[in-house]
Each structure stands twice: as structure tokens, then as C-alpha cells.
Design a protein around this motif. Structure first.
Motif, PDB file in Angstrom:
ATOM      1  N   SER A 198       4.436  11.120  -9.202  1.00  0.00           N
ATOM      2  CA  SER A 198       3.028  11.382  -9.482  1.00  0.00           C
ATOM      3  C   SER A 198       2.332  11.985  -8.263  1.00  0.00           C
ATOM      4  O   SER A 198       1.533  12.923  -8.387  1.00  0.00           O
ATOM      5  CB  SER A 198       2.343  10.079  -9.893  1.00  0.00           C
ATOM      6  OG  SER A 198       0.961  10.265 -10.069  1.00  0.00           O
ATOM      7  N   VAL A 199       2.634  11.463  -7.076  1.00  0.00           N
ATOM      8  CA  VAL A 199       2.027  11.963  -5.838  1.00  0.00           C
ATOM      9  C   VAL A 199       2.420  13.423  -5.608  1.00  0.00           C
ATOM     10  O   VAL A 199       1.581  14.262  -5.243  1.00  0.00           O
ATOM     11  CB  VAL A 199       2.450  11.086  -4.648  1.00  0.00           C
ATOM     12  CG1 VAL A 199       2.177  11.779  -3.319  1.00  0.00           C
ATOM     13  CG2 VAL A 199       1.747   9.738  -4.705  1.00  0.00           C
ATOM     14  N   CYS A 200       3.681  13.741  -5.809  1.00  0.00           N
ATOM     15  CA  CYS A 200       4.136  15.124  -5.627  1.00  0.00           C
ATOM     16  C   CYS A 200       3.474  16.052  -6.640  1.00  0.00           C
ATOM     17  O   CYS A 200       3.072  17.181  -6.301  1.00  0.00           O
ATOM     18  CB  CYS A 200       5.659  15.199  -5.741  1.00  0.00           C
ATOM     19  SG  CYS A 200       6.547  14.398  -4.376  1.00  0.00           S
ATOM     20  N   ALA A 201       3.339  15.582  -7.882  1.00  0.00           N
ATOM     21  CA  ALA A 201       2.670  16.396  -8.901  1.00  0.00           C
ATOM     22  C   ALA A 201       1.224  16.675  -8.500  1.00  0.00           C
ATOM     23  O   ALA A 201       0.723  17.791  -8.664  1.00  0.00           O
ATOM     24  CB  ALA A 201       2.729  15.687 -10.247  1.00  0.00           C
ATOM     25  N   ALA A 202       0.536  15.657  -7.941  1.00  0.00           N
ATOM     26  CA  ALA A 202      -0.844  15.843  -7.502  1.00  0.00           C
ATOM     27  C   ALA A 202      -0.929  16.839  -6.348  1.00  0.00           C
ATOM     28  O   ALA A 202      -1.939  17.533  -6.190  1.00  0.00           O
ATOM     29  CB  ALA A 202      -1.451  14.512  -7.089  1.00  0.00           C
ATOM     30  N   ALA A 203       0.156  16.924  -5.547  1.00  0.00           N
ATOM     31  CA  ALA A 203       0.193  17.877  -4.437  1.00  0.00           C
ATOM     32  C   ALA A 203       0.584  19.277  -4.903  1.00  0.00           C
ATOM     33  O   ALA A 203       0.609  20.213  -4.107  1.00  0.00           O
ATOM     34  CB  ALA A 203       1.162  17.399  -3.356  1.00  0.00           C
ATOM     35  N   GLY A 204       0.919  19.406  -6.173  1.00  0.00           N
ATOM     36  CA  GLY A 204       1.161  20.728  -6.741  1.00  0.00           C
ATOM     37  C   GLY A 204       2.609  21.136  -6.892  1.00  0.00           C
ATOM     38  O   GLY A 204       2.898  22.319  -7.066  1.00  0.00           O
ATOM     39  N   PHE A 205       3.548  20.176  -6.864  1.00  0.00           N
ATOM     40  CA  PHE A 205       4.949  20.549  -7.037  1.00  0.00           C
ATOM     41  C   PHE A 205       5.731  19.409  -7.676  1.00  0.00           C
ATOM     42  O   PHE A 205       5.296  18.248  -7.678  1.00  0.00           O
ATOM     43  CB  PHE A 205       5.585  20.941  -5.698  1.00  0.00           C
ATOM     44  CG  PHE A 205       5.746  19.797  -4.723  1.00  0.00           C
ATOM     45  CD1 PHE A 205       6.953  19.100  -4.627  1.00  0.00           C
ATOM     46  CD2 PHE A 205       4.701  19.430  -3.884  1.00  0.00           C
ATOM     47  CE1 PHE A 205       7.102  18.059  -3.727  1.00  0.00           C
ATOM     48  CE2 PHE A 205       4.840  18.392  -2.973  1.00  0.00           C
ATOM     49  CZ  PHE A 205       6.046  17.694  -2.885  1.00  0.00           C
ATOM     50  N   THR A 206       6.870  19.768  -8.234  1.00  0.00           N
ATOM     51  CA  THR A 206       7.809  18.788  -8.767  1.00  0.00           C
ATOM     52  C   THR A 206       8.916  18.591  -7.745  1.00  0.00           C
ATOM     53  O   THR A 206       9.567  19.570  -7.355  1.00  0.00           O
ATOM     54  CB  THR A 206       8.414  19.276 -10.101  1.00  0.00           C
ATOM     55  OG1 THR A 206       7.358  19.461 -11.049  1.00  0.00           O
ATOM     56  CG2 THR A 206       9.419  18.263 -10.642  1.00  0.00           C
TER      57      THR A 206
END
Length: 330
Positions: A220-228
């Protein structure tokens, strides 16, 4: 189906099955959680429907969904369960010495970083009470709480956890657990005071499985930062995760609850730049049981341990390499 009469009884065990069906969403997952067969779950729901005189499920493709009558009944079931817990708590308080045993369910990094201080204080405060610890995460943790297999649940807020408004539980937030970036020696970002997560988008990652709290939060944190994240290593053990990062196999996010366990390991922990990624840790008991004097003491010592952790926690990311020892990445 006939409507309810003025004199009808309900088997509370069947209500428990219906409550679990609401949580799991399917007969198969409910059966697995309750260690029953899908046929047994169907029979319990059908028997309950006959008791209340109303349909409780309806077909939905290959599965079932709850009817409006089932949701009305569940609202009453939550009230009934809470009142029974209040009765249990009052009886426990009335008896000399109260309960002799309490079981605490907790995620692994909470067992490592939060429970030890609370258990030490409780050993002095409740010397005649046996305290058992069970490692578990939502949703299984709350199935165990509902069923009485645990009395206190310590968990992380993520998709599998119940919402704050769930009437089945009395809950209290304990702490915000910040996640730091774990980098292998020689990584280009080890000299940065703070690591921009977006600059790790092309790195390989070491992450717990998606159903674990830490694995879910990292994704979830990585998704919020704009990447998978490119998850090459699916690991649910803190020592194994550290070993892979040390070997240069990937980067990871590590909760500060287990930071002290990494001291001396050949890897580097850095805070994430900007608002730090974090997860909310909370304690919950069955609604009504908060009046139990032993469970009240457990919650108080957990809160005290969480407060002490917050006071002792570093304000920023140090520049020391830090190690773990075995424990699962939850």
C-alpha cells in the motif's frame, strides 16, 4: 418462510456462524475459519433461519449473500454478544481474584517489540493470572476473539482488520509504528538522510506475503508513492528478510517495533523522506468485556508499554547499521 412468533429461541452458536459468514463472505471460507465443513455451515445457517422464521441467505452466482433479515438479526446479535460479555465481566469481578487466565493474540512484530514490557508489568501486577500469547493476524485473530480462543487482540489497521466502527469490539489505538527503509551495503542511497520511496521503484523488494499486515502495508505504501514494488522475495521472517537485504537481493520496509533486533547486522536503516510510512497498532476486546478487571489491566499495561516506546523512539533515522533474529514479518 413463516414469520417469527412471540416465543422463539435462538442458538447462540448458530449466531456465531452467521457472524463469521458476514466476515468471510463465503460458506467455504467460513467453514475453514471455524474448522467445519461447508455442509455443516449451511446446516447451521438453515437451522437458524428456521428458528427465526426468516431467510438469512440467498443465492449469488455460485455463492450466497446475506439477506436484509440476516443483517437485522446480526445487529441484534452484536448487542446480545456484548451484553453476555458484560455479564461475564461482572461475574468475574464479583468472584474472588477474578479470572485465572487471559489469552492475548498479537501480530509477530508486536510480540517482539510491544508485549515483553507489558508482560513483565503484568507478571508483577497479576501474579496469580496465567497469561498466554498467540501469534495471529486479522481476520483469523478476530475470529479467535469472537470465539473466545483469545481475550485480547493486538493488531494493525489494514484491509483485513475490522473497521473502527465495528460494534462487536471495544478498541483503543496504542501507537503509530513507523516503517524505515532497509538498504543493503553499497546501495546508492545509503548516504541519504532520508530515502525518497519513488527512487526505489526500480529496485527489487523483499516483502511479506500480501495477506500479512506488514506485506499488505508495504504494498500500500509503495502504491501511494506511485509504483508497484518488484517483489522478488516473498518472506515472512525478519531474520530471513535481513539476510536477503544484507546479500544485496533487495530492499525492504522494516517496522520500528523490531528495529532493536537488527543491531549489528550489515544493513542500513533510513527513514523515508517526507511523511514517514506507518501503520496504526490497536488493542481490542469483545464489546462488554472491557469491564473485566484482568482484561482492563492487560489493556492498561499495553497502553503504558506503547507510551514508553513512543517516548524512547528516535526522532529521526540514525546512521547506524542495524540485526534481527528469527521472527515472522508481521
Amino acid at each position: 418462510m413463516e414469520q417469527t412468533s412471540h416465543a422463539f429461541t435462538i442458538d447462540l452458536r448458530r449466531l456465531t456462524v452467521l457472524r463469521e459468514l458476514r466476515r468471510r463472505g463465503s460458506l467455504a471460507r467460513t467453514a475453514e475459519a471455524l474448522h467445519l465443513t461447508p455442509s455443516a455451515v449451511s446446516q447451521q445457517i438453515a437451522s437458524l433461519a428456521r428458528e427465526v422464521g426468516a431467510p438469512l441467505t440467498e443465492r449469488d452466482g455460485r455463492g450466497v449473500r446475506l439477506t436484509g433479515q440476516a443483517r437485522v438479526l446480526l445487529a441484534h446479535a452484536d448487542v446480545i454478544a456484548a451484553q453476555l460479555e458484560r455479564a461475564r465481566a461482572d461475574l468475574t469481578a464479583y468472584g474472588e481474584g477474578g479470572r485465572a487466565r487471559a489469552r492475548i493474540g498479537c501480530f509477530s512484530s508486536g510480540i517482539l517489540g510491544l508485549l515483553p514490557a507489558a508482560l513483565r508489568a503484568l507478571r508483577d501486577r497479576l501474579p496469580h493470572v496465567r497469561l498466554d500469547v498467540v501469534e495471529a493476524e486479522p481476520p483469523d485473530l478476530f475470529t479467535a476473539l469472537d470465539g473466545g480462543q483469545v481475550d485480547v487482540a493486538v493488531a494493525v489497521d489494514f484491509a483485513a482488520a475490522p473497521p473502527h466502527t465495528d460494534p462487536r469490539y471495544t478498541r483503543e489505538d496504542l501507537l503509530t509504528d513507523v516503517l524505515d527503509v532497509a538498504l543493503p551495503p553499497g546501495h546508492p542511497l545509503v548516504d541519504r538522510a532520508g530515502v525518497p520511496l519513488r527512487e526505489l521503484a526500480l529496485d527489487t523488494w523483499v516483502v511479506g506475503d500480501a495477506l500479512s499486515c506488514c506485506g499488505a502495508v508495504t504494498r500500500s505504501v509503495c502504491a501511494a508513492a506511485g509504483f508497484t514494488p518488484d517483489v522478488r522475495h516473498d518472506v515472512n521472517d525478519w531474520a530471513a528478510l535481513a539476510g536477503l537485504v544484507e546479500a544485496g537481493a533487495g530492499v525492504a520496509l522494516v517496522p520500528r517495533l523490531v528495529r532493536s533486533l537488527y543491531a549489528g547486522r550489515n544493513l542500513v536503516l533510513r527513514p523515508a523522506e517526507g511523511d514517514p510510512p506507518s501503520r496504526n497498532v490497536f488493542v481490542a476486546v469483545r464489546a462488554g468485556s472491557e469491564r473485566d478487571p484482568v482484561l482492563k489491566a492487560v489493556r492498561e499495561e499495553l497502553r503504558s508499554a506503547a507510551d514508553d516506546l513512543g517516548a524512547a523512539r528516535p526522532g529521526g533515522g540514525g546512521r547506524d547499521a542495524v540485526v534481527g533474529r528469527p521472527g515472522s514479518a508481521g
